[in-house]
Design a protein around this motif. Structure first.
Motif, PDB file in Angstrom:
ATOM      1  N   PHE A  35       0.864  -1.103   0.180  1.00  0.00           N
ATOM      2  CA  PHE A  35       0.024   0.001  -0.024  1.00  0.00           C
ATOM      3  C   PHE A  35       0.963   1.299   0.146  1.00  0.00           C
ATOM      4  N   ALA A  36       2.048   1.176   0.944  1.00  0.00           N
ATOM      5  CA  ALA A  36       2.932   2.350   0.968  1.00  0.00           C
ATOM      6  C   ALA A  36       4.365   1.756   1.279  1.00  0.00           C
ATOM      7  N   VAL A  37       5.221   2.519   1.102  1.00  0.00           N
ATOM      8  CA  VAL A  37       6.833   2.026   1.658  1.00  0.00           C
ATOM      9  C   VAL A  37       7.254   3.236   2.191  1.00  0.00           C
ATOM     10  N   ILE A  38       7.670   3.409   3.425  1.00  0.00           N
ATOM     11  CA  ILE A  38       8.418   4.413   3.941  1.00  0.00           C
ATOM     12  C   ILE A  38       9.646   3.947   4.089  1.00  0.00           C
ATOM     13  N   ASN A  39      10.693   4.899   3.398  1.00  0.00           N
ATOM     14  CA  ASN A  39      11.928   4.522   3.692  1.00  0.00           C
ATOM     15  C   ASN A  39      12.642   6.005   4.328  1.00  0.00           C
ATOM     16  N   ASP A  40      13.037   5.580   5.591  1.00  0.00           N
ATOM     17  CA  ASP A  40      13.475   6.641   6.634  1.00  0.00           C
ATOM     18  C   ASP A  40      15.186   6.419   6.632  1.00  0.00           C
ATOM     19  N   SER A  41      15.774   7.466   5.991  1.00  0.00           N
ATOM     20  CA  SER A  41      17.223   7.143   5.890  1.00  0.00           C
ATOM     21  C   SER A  41      17.943   7.121   7.402  1.00  0.00           C
ATOM     22  N   ASP A  42      17.183   7.443   8.342  1.00  0.00           N
ATOM     23  CA  ASP A  42      17.841   7.760   9.804  1.00  0.00           C
ATOM     24  C   ASP A  42      18.089   6.177  10.186  1.00  0.00           C
ATOM     25  N   PHE A  43      17.191   5.276   9.772  1.00  0.00           N
ATOM     26  CA  PHE A  43      17.689   3.746   9.883  1.00  0.00           C
ATOM     27  C   PHE A  43      18.981   3.466   9.413  1.00  0.00           C
ATOM     28  N   LEU A  44      19.513   3.880   8.303  1.00  0.00           N
ATOM     29  CA  LEU A  44      20.874   3.404   7.714  1.00  0.00           C
ATOM     30  C   LEU A  44      21.959   3.756   8.857  1.00  0.00           C
ATOM     31  N   ASP A  45      21.775   4.892   9.507  1.00  0.00           N
ATOM     32  CA  ASP A  45      22.736   5.214  10.275  1.00  0.00           C
ATOM     33  C   ASP A  45      23.600   3.972  11.296  1.00  0.00           C
ATOM     34  N   SER A  46      22.461   3.168  11.520  1.00  0.00           N
ATOM     35  CA  SER A  46      23.073   2.135  12.589  1.00  0.00           C
ATOM     36  C   SER A  46      23.357   0.890  12.019  1.00  0.00           C
ATOM     37  N   LEU A  47      23.520   0.937  10.796  1.00  0.00           N
ATOM     38  CA  LEU A  47      23.887  -0.334   9.869  1.00  0.00           C
ATOM     39  C   LEU A  47      25.305  -0.639   9.897  1.00  0.00           C
ATOM     40  N   PRO A  48      25.822  -1.801  10.094  1.00  0.00           N
ATOM     41  CA  PRO A  48      27.386  -2.129  10.043  1.00  0.00           C
ATOM     42  C   PRO A  48      27.594  -1.740   8.747  1.00  0.00           C
ATOM     43  N   PRO A  49      28.944  -1.608   8.289  1.00  0.00           N
ATOM     44  CA  PRO A  49      29.488  -1.078   6.880  1.00  0.00           C
ATOM     45  C   PRO A  49      28.972  -2.195   5.869  1.00  0.00           C
ATOM     46  N   GLN A  50      29.110  -3.358   6.294  1.00  0.00           N
ATOM     47  CA  GLN A  50      28.745  -4.381   5.237  1.00  0.00           C
ATOM     48  C   GLN A  50      27.211  -4.268   4.614  1.00  0.00           C
ATOM     49  N   GLU A  51      26.321  -3.912   5.536  1.00  0.00           N
ATOM     50  CA  GLU A  51      24.928  -3.726   5.335  1.00  0.00           C
ATOM     51  C   GLU A  51      24.639  -2.135   4.685  1.00  0.00           C
ATOM     52  N   LYS A  52      25.570  -1.385   4.923  1.00  0.00           N
ATOM     53  CA  LYS A  52      25.560  -0.058   4.542  1.00  0.00           C
ATOM     54  C   LYS A  52      25.749  -0.036   2.937  1.00  0.00           C
ATOM     55  N   ARG A  53      26.851  -0.880   2.694  1.00  0.00           N
ATOM     56  CA  ARG A  53      27.422  -1.095   1.348  1.00  0.00           C
ATOM     57  C   ARG A  53      26.435  -1.928   0.475  1.00  0.00           C
TER      58      ARG A  53
END
Ligand SMILES: NC(=O)c1ccc[n+]([C@@H]2O[C@H](COP(=O)([O-])OP(=O)(O)OC[C@H]3O[C@@H](n4cnc5c(N)ncnc54)[C@H](O)[C@@H]3O)[C@@H](O)[C@H]2O)c1
Ligand SMILES: [Zn+2]
Length: 250
Positions: A35-53
């Protein structure tokens, strides 16, 4: 609400929901437009490097088959991206998601009744590699190897220029991905290269004719229905000999 770069850029904004089962990638699944997707970029801050990449490889993938200027943008931003500058990361994730949605909305086959899967460029070997590793190799890392393999193969088939091949492999590596994994060279007791079985599995998964995307140019994919197994083996050997060394010395 996707919380990884890969899901914000690709998986979470699509219509496919896959589950790995019986040792196979995406063996069970459903198609359901959200129905909708919410992409909140704040979530990305806590990702480990491999997952950010990880999401960046899907950005390179979709740029390669669809959008040459997006490829240029990623290339220009490579230094910022390799240190995960949040603003640059967000821009790339956003454009990547946009291109995926555009394909799903406009390709005329959102539920994949046909055999065409341009967004699966580089994925036939990636999915096999994930399976062979019993899913210890992440999707992003496997796709990096898969993209490198099919790009090199496009070059060896004289479809893509040598200069473009070098450019693509260099960008994948600059962003911190390995382009080769030793599992790619695994051979069984009868001398069969196990990775190549991924082609048969990919065809079965499509449920029709084998259809693989290759590159004609940076930014333009083309579909083929046959693959030269001995040339693929040569490409794997070249990745092992020429390109994996760069990684270990980097
Ligand atoms: N359905 C599709 O169309 C589609 C498309 C591309 C990829 N995929 C699939 O998606 C899967 C990859 O998903 P993914 O990359 O989102 O990985 P994931 O869900 O496995 O998450 C990766 C890791 O990050 C952690 N994590 C997640 N969000 C976090 C956050 N905000 N902060 C800290 N840690 C966090 C998770 O706990 C996990 O350890 C693969 O299996 C791939 O094949 C599906
Ligand atoms: Zn993928």
């Amino acid at each position: 609400m996707p919380t990884t770069t890969l899901s914000q850029a690709d998986a979470g904004v699509g219509v496919k929901n896959g589950i790995n089962a019986f040792g196979k990638k995406n063996f069970i699944g459903s198609f359901a437009p959200p129905f909708a997707v919410i992409n909140d970029s704040d979530f990305l801050d806590s990702l480990p490097p491999q997952e950010k990449r990880a999401g960046l490889i899907e950005a390179i993938k979709v740029a390669l088959i669809r959008d040459p200027s997006f490829f240029d943008d990623i290339e220009h931003a490579a230094d910022d991206l390799s240190r995960f500058d949040p603003e640059t990361l967000e821009k790339v994730v956003c454009r990547c998601a946009e291109l995926h949605i555009q394909h799903i909305a406009e390709s005329g086959d959102p539920f994949e009744f046909g055999s065409s899967r341009p967004l699966d460029f580089g994925h036939w070997s990636a999915h096999k590699l994930e399976q062979m590793s019993r899913f210890t190799i992440s999707h992003g890392s496997a796709v990096a190897c898969g993209l490198a393999l099919d790009t090199l193969y496009s070059g060896k088939k004289q479809m893509l220029s040598g200069k473009a091949v070098t450019r693509v492999l260099a960008l994948i590596q600059r962003l911190g991905f390995a382009v080769y994994n030793p599992l790619m060279s695994r051979i069984d007791a009868d001398g069969n290269w196990l990775l190549l079985d991924g082609l048969r599995e990919f065809r079965e998964h499509l449920g029709g004719e084998l259809t693989i995307s290759l590159l004609a140019e940076v930014g333009r994919g083309v579909e083929v229905h046959e693959v030269d197994h001995s040339l693929i083996r040569k490409c794997i050997e070249e990745l092992a000999q020429r390109y994996s060394l760069k990684i270990s010395s980097a």
